[in-house]
Design a protein around this motif. Sequence first.
Motif, PDB file in Angstrom:
ATOM      1  N   CYS A   1     -18.988  31.722 -68.499  1.00 35.78           N
ATOM      2  CA  CYS A   1     -17.755  31.702 -67.743  1.00 35.78           C
ATOM      3  C   CYS A   1     -17.251  30.035 -67.515  1.00 35.78           C
ATOM      4  N   LEU A   2     -18.062  29.453 -66.897  1.00 37.23           N
ATOM      5  CA  LEU A   2     -17.953  28.278 -66.499  1.00 37.23           C
ATOM      6  C   LEU A   2     -17.479  27.364 -67.501  1.00 37.23           C
ATOM      7  N   TRP A   3     -18.014  27.638 -68.978  1.00 38.07           N
ATOM      8  CA  TRP A   3     -17.654  26.660 -70.004  1.00 38.07           C
ATOM      9  C   TRP A   3     -16.298  27.198 -70.430  1.00 38.07           C
ATOM     10  N   LEU A   4     -16.287  28.537 -70.485  1.00 39.27           N
ATOM     11  CA  LEU A   4     -14.976  29.020 -70.814  1.00 39.27           C
ATOM     12  C   LEU A   4     -13.625  28.446 -70.037  1.00 39.27           C
ATOM     13  N   ALA A   5     -14.038  28.351 -68.658  1.00 39.84           N
ATOM     14  CA  ALA A   5     -13.021  27.860 -67.530  1.00 39.84           C
ATOM     15  C   ALA A   5     -12.616  26.178 -68.017  1.00 39.84           C
ATOM     16  N   ARG A   6     -13.640  25.953 -68.449  1.00 40.98           N
ATOM     17  CA  ARG A   6     -13.438  24.338 -68.825  1.00 40.98           C
ATOM     18  C   ARG A   6     -12.702  24.318 -70.188  1.00 40.98           C
ATOM     19  N   LEU A   7     -12.886  25.296 -71.244  1.00 46.47           N
ATOM     20  CA  LEU A   7     -12.280  25.116 -72.495  1.00 46.47           C
ATOM     21  C   LEU A   7     -10.670  25.553 -72.234  1.00 46.47           C
ATOM     22  N   ILE A   8     -10.532  26.303 -71.254  1.00 49.72           N
ATOM     23  CA  ILE A   8      -9.148  26.847 -71.098  1.00 49.72           C
ATOM     24  C   ILE A   8      -8.293  25.555 -70.467  1.00 49.72           C
ATOM     25  N   ALA A   9      -9.272  24.996 -69.523  1.00 49.04           N
ATOM     26  CA  ALA A   9      -8.404  23.900 -68.675  1.00 49.04           C
ATOM     27  C   ALA A   9      -7.999  22.727 -69.886  1.00 49.04           C
ATOM     28  N   GLN A  10      -8.907  22.608 -70.791  1.00 46.82           N
ATOM     29  CA  GLN A  10      -8.629  21.457 -71.708  1.00 46.82           C
ATOM     30  C   GLN A  10      -7.513  21.988 -72.560  1.00 46.82           C
ATOM     31  N   ARG A  11      -7.472  23.202 -72.869  1.00 49.87           N
ATOM     32  CA  ARG A  11      -6.394  23.739 -73.684  1.00 49.87           C
ATOM     33  C   ARG A  11      -4.737  23.494 -72.912  1.00 49.87           C
ATOM     34  N   GLN A  12      -4.947  23.840 -71.498  1.00 44.67           N
ATOM     35  CA  GLN A  12      -3.820  23.910 -70.751  1.00 44.67           C
ATOM     36  C   GLN A  12      -3.290  22.258 -70.797  1.00 44.67           C
ATOM     37  N   ALA A  13      -4.242  21.401 -70.558  1.00 41.55           N
ATOM     38  CA  ALA A  13      -4.012  20.093 -70.572  1.00 41.55           C
ATOM     39  C   ALA A  13      -3.354  19.218 -71.766  1.00 41.55           C
ATOM     40  N   LEU A  14      -3.773  19.738 -72.893  1.00 41.40           N
ATOM     41  CA  LEU A  14      -3.281  19.511 -73.972  1.00 41.40           C
ATOM     42  C   LEU A  14      -1.864  19.931 -74.288  1.00 41.40           C
ATOM     43  N   HIS A  15      -1.629  21.256 -74.111  1.00 37.44           N
ATOM     44  CA  HIS A  15      -0.066  21.932 -73.859  1.00 37.44           C
ATOM     45  C   HIS A  15       0.727  21.042 -72.987  1.00 37.44           C
ATOM     46  N   GLY A  16       0.135  20.677 -71.883  1.00 39.86           N
ATOM     47  CA  GLY A  16       0.945  19.844 -70.823  1.00 39.86           C
ATOM     48  C   GLY A  16       1.225  18.693 -71.410  1.00 39.86           C
ATOM     49  N   GLN A  17       0.514  17.795 -72.165  1.00 34.16           N
ATOM     50  CA  GLN A  17       0.733  16.555 -72.749  1.00 34.16           C
ATOM     51  C   GLN A  17       1.632  16.777 -73.871  1.00 34.16           C
ATOM     52  N   ALA A  18       1.508  18.071 -74.853  1.00 34.30           N
ATOM     53  CA  ALA A  18       2.463  18.125 -75.795  1.00 34.30           C
ATOM     54  C   ALA A  18       3.912  18.253 -75.373  1.00 34.30           C
TER      55      ALA A  18
END
Length: 413
Positions: free
Chosen positions: A394-411
């Motif tokens: 679950c912690l790993w998943l939260a990190r992956l989703i945070a990274q995904r959201q950060a990439l979306h924000g940059q895009a």
Amino acid sequence: MLAALLCADQGYRVNTATLPPRPGPARIALLGVLQILSWGGSFYLLGVLADPIAHDTGWSHQWVLGGASIGLLVASLLSPRVGRLIARVGGRKVIAAHGLIMAVGLAMMALAPNLAVYLLAWVVLGAAMATGLYDALFTSLGATYGMQARPIIVGVTLISGFCTTVIWPLLALMVHLLGWRGTCGAFAVLVLVALFPLYRLALPEHVNAPAHQRAEQGAGEPLAPSIYWVMTALFAIAAALMTCISIVLLTVLQARGHSLASAIALAALVGPAQVLCRVIDLALKRQAPLFTALLSSGMTAIGLLVVEFVPSLVAWGLVCYGAGNGLRAIVKSTLPLVVVRPADYAVVSGRMARPALLAQAVAPIACGYLISTLGSEAMIHMLAAMALLAFGLCLWLARLIAQRQALHGQAAV
């Protein structure tokens, strides 16, 4: 970034102007009662009927219980197809048909002249489980209402959480009056006259989204394989853990020195804790599935670690576990909405359900083998390790989703 993601409302949204009316309290309560019948006529059936069936027929107790594993295996194989079917024709038709399938399976069981027909009845009941239990119902609600399905799902689980409290005494009374075959036959009639028409009453008609809305729903990024597989593994471990504990909890507690009466009293704490945490979740009206997932897996891990290492606080450990497990069904149905487009939700949820159902099918056999070869203490260690693994995922998943959201924000910038 991660802290903000955990605290914020999350998930893809659907256009509320095109939604069918959400079920009111009466229909939500009706769905909860219907789920009690659905679970009682399939998943929880052998909790009462296994011993009478084995005693009356002379069939091996292991094979009698193995019928449920066959049913779960069939459900796991069918779940992706059910998800696609719900996406195409809507959950109302699929879940209403579940009542007809269950009636056929129970009638076959009532009339089974030999073990082969009994096991074939469980194949049919497996199809019923795939088309009508939580996975199918919550997939249908999530695909229809998006994150707005959360309070509906929580409301349904509040009612259906009393399933064993209602169904097991009812089945025991029916067996006493009718025998196990009469009980299966009577239950077949009950689900036939209740589930098919009442699910059609409680669930909305399938509404095809307009072409422009389908395009909008499909405009997001596809689900990353890493997120998909971590989330799927998390759901599978959580499902296996719940199944294992429901099977071995009394055995483990008695091995720790508790009497049968004491073990039953301690195990009874799990149910109220599950219901209480759902009431609190409903009252808070939060739409933060990722936070709920971390809370669920964290409380489950803490509870089982207390059971393992602090025997004097076993009651508190089971309450903590019950609270975490009570959030599990909510997490399973809403967490994918954080990363899955509404147009894809039913299909992806159906695919994710397969490993979880497979894990539940294997769990009874694995538990029996582990206890018989290594003992109850090894079983306790395994349960705690599974809970810690789920929390880590679950912690790993939260990190992956945070990274995904950060990439979306940059895009977006």
